[in-house]
Design an enzyme around this catalytic site. Sequence first.
Site, PDB file in Angstrom:
ATOM      1  N   ASP A  50       0.811  -1.222   0.000  1.00  0.00           N
ATOM      2  CA  ASP A  50       0.000   0.000   0.000  1.00  0.00           C
ATOM      3  C   ASP A  50       0.844   1.271   0.000  1.00  0.00           C
ATOM      4  OD1 ASP A  50      -2.330  -1.526   0.047  1.00  0.00           O
ATOM      5  OD2 ASP A  50      -2.414  -1.567   2.231  1.00  0.00           O
ATOM      6  N   ALA A  51       2.010   1.219  -0.653  1.00  0.00           N
ATOM      7  CA  ALA A  51       2.915   2.372  -0.637  1.00  0.00           C
ATOM      8  C   ALA A  51       3.316   2.812  -2.038  1.00  0.00           C
ATOM      9  CB  ALA A  51       4.168   2.047   0.181  1.00  0.00           C
TER      10      ALA A  51
END
EC number: 3.5.1.10
Length: 296
Positions: free
Chosen positions: A240-241
């Site tokens: 999620d980056a």
Amino acid sequence: MSSAPPALDDRRYVLTLGCKDRPGIIAGITSFIAEFGGSIVEAGYHSDVETGWFFTRQAIKAATVPFGLAELRDRFAGVAAGLGPETEWQLLDSRSRRRAVLLVSKDGHCLHDLLGRAASGELPATIEAVIGNHPDLAGMTEAHGVKFHHVPFPKDPAERGPAFEEVRALVDAHDPHAVVLARFMQVLPAELCEHWAGKAINIHHSFLPSFVGARPYHQAFARGVKLIGATCHYVTAELDAGPIIEQDVIRIDHADEVRDMVRQGRDIERVVLARGLRWHLEGRVLVHGRRTVVFS
């Protein structure tokens, strides 16, 4: 599943470019286009002071170009070379239909939205296939005339390698421009993130970087937030980056429970994913490191 291509008069050749900033870049590009009588109908520019990088997106009316896209690419290659060896650029034809493959689990709201947008001609892509690690969404998919593939995943994450290989083969068979994790709820292995770099797109049901990982609405409820949101981003090996394409939020209050937040959040997820995917397919997103420039 596809939508009708743009009318001939709406056809565009879309140039996107990123390079080290210096004087004369815009003049060089516009002079090149003017030399053959090209008409620029849309233009976006951004100079990033922090990184010293320049970005642009130019839409050229195809009817004003006296030769084909292949020759336009050949001619522009000389201009790009003059801007430095690190220059990244591409030229797209707006009439060239883009292809997308969707990965899903059990939640169907994002899938239903994208299938509907494609059917109505709003999404500039053909949805070639939908792949699910559960069979739940097969009926919805096939009702739209799209092939559904069920690939079961073992409960033990250490045993999921063969399943991911099957997914990879099914996706790559369509050579898609976008691989959309439409609430797929599985973490792609690092090698797949690298293999689909720049075209694997995820919708995360949180306003990242807050509440990374699973059950973000439960995390948000426990924290007592007043805004919840969704984030469309490119997939990288770091959970999620990846570079963020689009985000949006909705206000909640103290009376909302987790189920209320989930219901309201789904509306945001649909819209954010559709926007992000459209901008990606239209060549409006330029990635530089962990950041993006979006000419929306």
